[in-house]
Write a protein that holds these residues in place. Structure first.
Motif, PDB file in Angstrom:
ATOM      1  N   GLY A  76      37.599  44.696  45.902  1.00 11.90           N
ATOM      2  CA  GLY A  76      36.338  44.059  46.246  1.00 11.90           C
ATOM      3  C   GLY A  76      35.959  43.026  45.211  1.00 11.90           C
ATOM      4  O   GLY A  76      36.768  42.206  44.778  1.00 11.90           O
ATOM      5  N   ASP A  77      34.709  43.070  44.779  1.00 16.77           N
ATOM      6  CA  ASP A  77      34.237  42.180  43.721  1.00 16.77           C
ATOM      7  C   ASP A  77      34.075  42.925  42.406  1.00 16.77           C
ATOM      8  O   ASP A  77      33.370  42.473  41.499  1.00 16.77           O
ATOM      9  CB  ASP A  77      32.901  41.543  44.119  1.00 16.77           C
ATOM     10  N   SER A 115      40.334  32.507  43.647  1.00 15.72           N
ATOM     11  CA  SER A 115      39.354  31.999  44.612  1.00 15.72           C
ATOM     12  C   SER A 115      39.635  32.556  45.999  1.00 15.72           C
ATOM     13  O   SER A 115      40.793  32.690  46.400  1.00 15.72           O
ATOM     14  CB  SER A 115      39.398  30.467  44.682  1.00 15.72           C
ATOM     15  N   GLU A 116      38.567  32.877  46.714  1.00 19.26           N
ATOM     16  CA  GLU A 116      38.691  33.256  48.121  1.00 19.26           C
ATOM     17  C   GLU A 116      38.321  32.048  48.968  1.00 19.26           C
ATOM     18  O   GLU A 116      37.283  31.415  48.749  1.00 19.26           O
ATOM     19  CB  GLU A 116      37.786  34.435  48.451  1.00 19.26           C
ATOM     20  N   ARG A 153      34.787  30.510  47.349  1.00 17.26           N
ATOM     21  CA  ARG A 153      33.964  31.179  46.348  1.00 17.26           C
ATOM     22  C   ARG A 153      34.887  31.788  45.307  1.00 17.26           C
ATOM     23  O   ARG A 153      36.045  32.115  45.603  1.00 17.26           O
ATOM     24  CB  ARG A 153      33.076  32.252  46.964  1.00 17.26           C
ATOM     25  N   THR A 154      34.388  31.914  44.092  1.00 14.11           N
ATOM     26  CA  THR A 154      35.171  32.553  43.031  1.00 14.11           C
ATOM     27  C   THR A 154      35.107  34.058  43.215  1.00 14.11           C
ATOM     28  O   THR A 154      34.026  34.649  43.181  1.00 14.11           O
ATOM     29  CB  THR A 154      34.631  32.171  41.647  1.00 14.11           C
ATOM     30  N   ARG A 155      36.248  34.649  43.428  1.00 15.93           N
ATOM     31  CA  ARG A 155      36.314  36.098  43.636  1.00 15.93           C
ATOM     32  C   ARG A 155      36.436  36.854  42.303  1.00 15.93           C
ATOM     33  O   ARG A 155      35.860  37.921  42.130  1.00 15.93           O
ATOM     34  CB  ARG A 155      37.514  36.390  44.535  1.00 15.93           C
ATOM     35  N   PHE A 156      37.156  36.265  41.361  1.00 16.92           N
ATOM     36  CA  PHE A 156      37.422  36.980  40.113  1.00 16.92           C
ATOM     37  C   PHE A 156      37.936  35.983  39.088  1.00 16.92           C
ATOM     38  O   PHE A 156      38.526  34.958  39.440  1.00 16.92           O
ATOM     39  CB  PHE A 156      38.474  38.073  40.353  1.00 16.92           C
ATOM     40  N   ARG A 159      41.036  42.837  50.501  1.00 20.36           N
ATOM     41  CA  ARG A 159      40.023  43.550  49.721  1.00 20.36           C
ATOM     42  C   ARG A 159      40.576  43.926  48.355  1.00 20.36           C
ATOM     43  O   ARG A 159      39.865  43.919  47.356  1.00 20.36           O
ATOM     44  CB  ARG A 159      39.566  44.806  50.465  1.00 20.36           C
TER      45      ARG A 159
END
Length: 767
Positions: free
Chosen positions: A168-169, A486-487, A501-504, A151
């Protein structure tokens, strides 16, 4: 009154004639001015003349008539003045804060001019250039750590002294760190809470931070030296720091409290880097000696091991050359499986030496499997393309994850198949490519990727760091070029499927765009040849020896690229005239001309290599001065000041290695010498082209951290046993001095007494 006018004219003519007679001839006047300038104070050079503005640097001011009260003035895009610490009339020093060398944020490299002024402000003759790399405005996300749930994660940028915290995001918070955060690790403290450790390259500290409140004041642990990497014990509050000035591993036992560590020192190989702790041992990859240290923590016993002809090569073009293995390559990461008692090493494969087919390209990136019980490298399993960067082991799930920075991939391998040689060839479970964002600039036209066996556009992403969740079901992957985190859902990996998915996306990476493009070119492998600039010059530095270069074909050391802009020409005996020509030649050759380097790539790579600066010297005093006494690695003491006198006078060193870069390349590019340096190492000499030829005088700036030394690496490596090349000599400067004294051809070292050689060693460590 005409006679008066005539008299005046005559008098004027006579005065002019007398002045002309008494006036010195033009050449005589120039000579007098040169004499007056040479007999008074003068600035000759400032060095090193290529440095980063990210940290503090000790600078040496070389000149004549230097006196206390003088100031060094540095002019350029910014202006600064510094008081000199005068050693003698020909040497003074300062310690320069990089923050005082400001450049426009979008400019990668800038020139400053240094001059001297007397105590009363009078200018002193002479000017000297300084080339400054703008690291302070170039964010480099190269280290990442995560909490067990993923997280919260942290990314460090050593060039900008920043720690990015993402929960988080949400958006990133940015906290300041110490000088040069080089590695991160989360761990369980003695109180059972999670903590974040940050190791710093330049100030020799480890900060302990609360992950929930990283902006609060840290616990600061001074470990000294130059930390390289950080690791944490999996089951106890212990940290391990690898440190390069003394080739050591520092064990930080935190069981008594975070602010009361018990520090013990363990000897490792040369330039220790990545490490993997076990219960009673730690396994350390040595970047200089290109081997693996196994250290018993209970009795401080350290042994080093490297691949040999007993090591099986599975996959890749080097598989038929097993019998010609002469050693290993630099370990880029290390992981340990306690359930299987095996060590996994990410590297470029066994080092193939002279062989009947004259095969010279030994890069075959993959995973070495080391058995601690038998103390043998059992096998090397090729990834078949790319360059492995970091490992993450899911020991319970039996999967090893490898980032491939050169082609933009994440590779999953079955651990049990790696361990079982009969099935190792089928160890690969899945491969994931990370496409770059659509707005990220490509190094070539999009249509030129993914054809004729080339890599895809994924090579622009640069996956390097990765974290696994505690249950092994997810991972975070940091892509250093694009700044994307990426996650990845790992639930279907054994079926060959991934969900990402792109996390950041890390902000602020668009500055100095050509330099960023050059970074991509330097680290990647468009031609799928398993070669890149970084493969031979890991992190811009030296990395062992290779049997390479077609004409002449023999064993060479791989030299550092630090401050390479100051030492043209390049290659011997080719003597390429500039970095730009060299970039085009080497990049095209590395790809086997599939394709040749494009002009845009060449210009970007040229600039990127010019931004690889030498690090500040760790053995200088607080004001950058030479210490009166220095303790040497063999336990003796010596005088760097006496060593400087020997270097300049009876040692005969300064004629080939003059300041400020300590090479004649800085003023006479292409000047070659014959000082008896061995042209190659005696491994199957009948298979090498060992005709002697004259060699350049390499720069001695940063020589304290170079391994090995000499043209073929004989200043460090030696041949042992059955044609195996091993790092026998831990301290290469001393080895070169010993060889020079024995040969009688390397300067006048053969005329020095043992204490004089020790003083010379001490001085060279301060360059």
């Amino acid at each position: 009154m005409k006679w008066f006018g005539a008299a005046v004219m005559a008098a004027a003519a006579l005065a002019l004639a007398l002045w002309a007679i008494s006036r010195p001839a033009p050449n005589e006047a120039k000579a007098r001015r040169r004499f007056e300038a040479s007999s008074g104070p003068r600035l000759d050079a400032v060095g090193p003349r290529h440095l980063s503005n990210q940290t503090h640097h000790p600078l040496s001011i070389h000149g004549r008539g230097l006196k206390p009260g003088m100031k060094l003035v540095i002019d350029g895009p910014s202006h600064t003045e510094l008081d000199l610490r005068v050693t003698d009339p020909e040497l003074a020093t300062v310690r320069l804060a990089g923050s005082r060398l400001d450049l426009p944020s979008n400019r990668s490299l800038g020139r400053f001019d240094a001059r001297l002024v007397a105590a009363d402000g009078t200018p002193i003759p002479g000017r000297a250039p300084l080339w400054v790399v703008n690291d302070a405005d170039h964010r480099q996300p190269v280290a990442m750590a995560c909490d067990p749930t993923l997280r919260r994660f942290f990314v460090a940028s050593p060039s900008t002294d920043e720690l990015l915290i993402v929960e988080g995001d949400g958006p990133a918070r940015i906290a300041s760190t110490g000088d040069g955060p080089v590695d991160l690790e989360t761990f369980s403290g003695p109180d059972g809470r999670r903590w974040l450790a940050v190791a710093h390259r330049w100030d020799g500290t480890v900060w302990i931070l609360s992950p929930a409140e990283p902006e609060r004041a840290p616990v600061v642990i001074s470990v000294g030296g130059r930390p390289t990497a950080l690791s944490a014990a999996p089951d106890r509050p212990e940290l391990f720091v690898t440190e390069r000035t003394e080739h050591a591993v520092l064990r930080l036992d935190l069981s008594g409290g975070l602010d009361a560590p018990r520090i013990t020192r363990h000897s490792a190989g040369v330039r220790p880097g990545p490490a993997a702790p076990g219960r009673d041992r730690i396994f350390v990859g040595n970047l200089g000696s290109t081997d693996l240290s196994v250290i018993r923590l209970d009795r401080n016993d350290s042994q080093r091991y490297a691949p040999s002809p007993e090591t099986e090569i599975i996959g890749g073009h080097t598989a038929p050359f097993r019998r010609w293995i002469m050693g290993g390559s630099a370990p880029r990461d290390v992981a340990y499986s306690p359930s299987r008692d095996r060590v996994f090493v990410a590297d470029l494969g066994p080092n193939i030496g002279p062989n009947p087919k004259r095969m010279e390209v030994s890069m075959n990136g993959g995973i070495e499997v080391f058995d601690p019980e038998t103390r043998r490298f059992r096998r090397h399993v090729s990834l078949l393309q790319g360059v492995p960067e970091q490992l993450a082991l899911d020991d319970a799930g039996g999967i090893l994850y490898v980032t491939d920075v050169a082609t933009g991939r994440l590779v999953a391998l079955d651990v049990d198949r790696l361990v079982d040689g009969s099935t190792a060839e089928a160890a690969r479970l899945a491969v994931l490519e990370f496409a770059p964002p659509k707005d990220f600039p490509l190094i070539r036209r999009r249509s030129e990727f993914g054809i004729d066996g080339r890599s895809s556009t994924a090579l622009h992403s640069g996956p390097s760091e990765l974290c696994l969740s505690a249950d092994g079901t997810r991972a975070l992957v940091l892509q250093r070029f694009t700044g994307v985190v990426s996650e990845v859902d790992l639930g279907q990996v054994r079926r060959g499927r991934w969900v990402t998915r792109t996390r950041f996306r890390i902000p602020g990476l668009s500055q100095q765009r050509r330099r960023r493009t050059g970074e991509v070119v330097y680290h990647t492998d468009l031609g799928n040849s398993r070669m890149s600039c970084d493969a031979c010059h890991f992190r811009g530095h030296s990395s062992g020896v290779l049997f390479t270069k077609s004409e002449p074909l023999h064993i060479y050391r791989t030299p550092t690229l630090r401050s390479v802009r100051e030492s043209p020409p390049y290659f011997t005996p080719a003597l390429l005239p500039s970095l730009r020509v060299t970039a085009r030649f080497v990049l095209s050759r590395n790809r086997y001309h599939n394709p040749d380097a494009a002009p845009r790539e060449t210009l970007a790579l040229d600039l990127y290599q010019q931004t690889i600066a030498a690090p500040p010297n760790p053995f200088r005093g607080p004001m950058g001065g030479l210490p009166d006494r220095m303790k040497l690695p063999d336990g003796s003491e010596a005088s760097p000041l006496r060593g400087r006198s020997i270097f300049r006078n009876e040692g005969g060193c300064v004629s080939c290695h003059p300041p400020p870069q300590f090479t004649t390349d800085q003023s006479e590019p292409g000047r070659l010498y014959d000082v008896g340096t061995p042209v190659t190492l005696p491994v199957r000499p009948e298979m090498q082209d060992a005709d002697p030829y004259r060699l350049p005088a390499p720069s001695l700036v940063g020589v304290w951290d170079h391994y090995p030394l000499l043209h073929a690496g004989g200043g460090g490596f030696a041949v042992v046993g059955d044609d195996q090349v091993r790092a026998v000599h831990r301290w290469p400067i001393w080895r070169v001095l010993e060889m020079g004294a024995a040969s009688g051809r390397h300067g006048s070292m053969h005329e020095l007494k043992p204490e004089g050689l020790k003083d010379l060693w001490a001085y060279l460590r301060t360059l």
